[in-house]
Structures are given as C-alpha cells and as structure tokens.
Design an enzyme around this catalytic site. Structure first.
Site, PDB file in Angstrom:
ATOM      1  CG  HIS A  54     -31.836 -18.583   9.785  1.00 40.24           C
ATOM      2  ND1 HIS A  54     -31.228 -19.162  10.864  1.00 40.24           N
ATOM      3  CD2 HIS A  54     -30.918 -18.585   8.789  1.00 40.24           C
ATOM      4  CE1 HIS A  54     -29.997 -19.513  10.539  1.00 40.24           C
ATOM      5  NE2 HIS A  54     -29.785 -19.171   9.285  1.00 40.24           N
ATOM      6  NE  ARG A  58     -36.909 -19.569  13.751  1.00 37.11           N
ATOM      7  CZ  ARG A  58     -36.137 -18.515  13.520  1.00 37.11           C
ATOM      8  NH1 ARG A  58     -34.922 -18.687  13.062  1.00 37.11           N
ATOM      9  NH2 ARG A  58     -36.582 -17.313  13.744  1.00 37.11           N
TER      10      ARG A  58
END
Length: 125
Positions: A54, A58
C-alpha cells in the site's frame, strides 16, 4: 467567500477486492492535497506485506497518517493539512477497537458499537 463542497463516499466490497486501489484512484481524480488515514496494524508477515505494498503504491503524493485508534484526536490536524481524505479502512478500524477493548458480553459490545458510531458522527460533522 468560497463555497466548499463536502462529500462522503463509502467504498465497499469483499476482502482484498480492490477497494483501497479504487478509493485511491477516486481521491487522486479530485483537486487538492490528499490525506491518507491508514488504520491497519502489523501483527503478522501477511499484514506487513500488505502495508508495504500500500505504501509503495501511494508514493509521496499523500499526507500519510497511521491511526489505528481515536481518529478524532487527530482530525483537526488532518483537516488543516488535507483537502481530500481517504480513511482506509473502517472495518479494520472497528476491529482494532474490538481487539483493544475486548468486550466480554453483549452490553459491552453495544457500548463499543455506540462509541464507534458517535466517533464516526463526530468525523462527519
């Protein structure tokens, strides 16, 4: 005086169905500084791998906040630095509250549920 449009969008789906990626793309399509409130905690290797992926996905576009409990305590700081905020994930956030408080009976479960609802209402307001 400018008028600020406020919207809340809830993205739902099954576990590992792509909710986070969908929500991230949605937020990135909107103008303004992006805020990412990550509620996950690392308890095992699998979760460590998920969090790593994640974060890598990002990149540096987001103001990142790692908040497994009591988002309201940091909410004004988040609002001051971000125009669009993604909370990922409310299910994990509620699970964190259950694991922390360990309700032992129905009355304690109801109390915990009521406190989470009150916290979410405060965030919305």
């Amino acid at each position: 005086m400018s008028i600020v449009e406020s919207r809340i969008i809830l993205c739902t789906g099954g576990a590992r169905s792509g909710k986070s990626e969908f929500a991230e793309r949605l937020v990135l399509s909107l103008p303004g500084q992006k805020g990412y409130v990550a509620t996950g905690q690392i308890f095992d290797d699998e979760m460590e791998d998920r969090v790593r992926k994640h974060k890598a996905r990002r990149g540096n576009i987001w103001h990142n906040f790692e908040i497994p409990y009591d988002i309201t305590a940091s909410w004004s700081k988040i609002l001051d630095s971000c125009d669009v905020i993604l909370i990922d994930c409310l299910t994990i956030y509620a699970t964190n509250a259950m694991l922390k408080k360990e309700p032992q009976n129905q009355a304690e479960c109801n109390e915990l549920a009521d406190s989470l609802v009150a916290e979410f209402k405060e965030l919305i307001d």
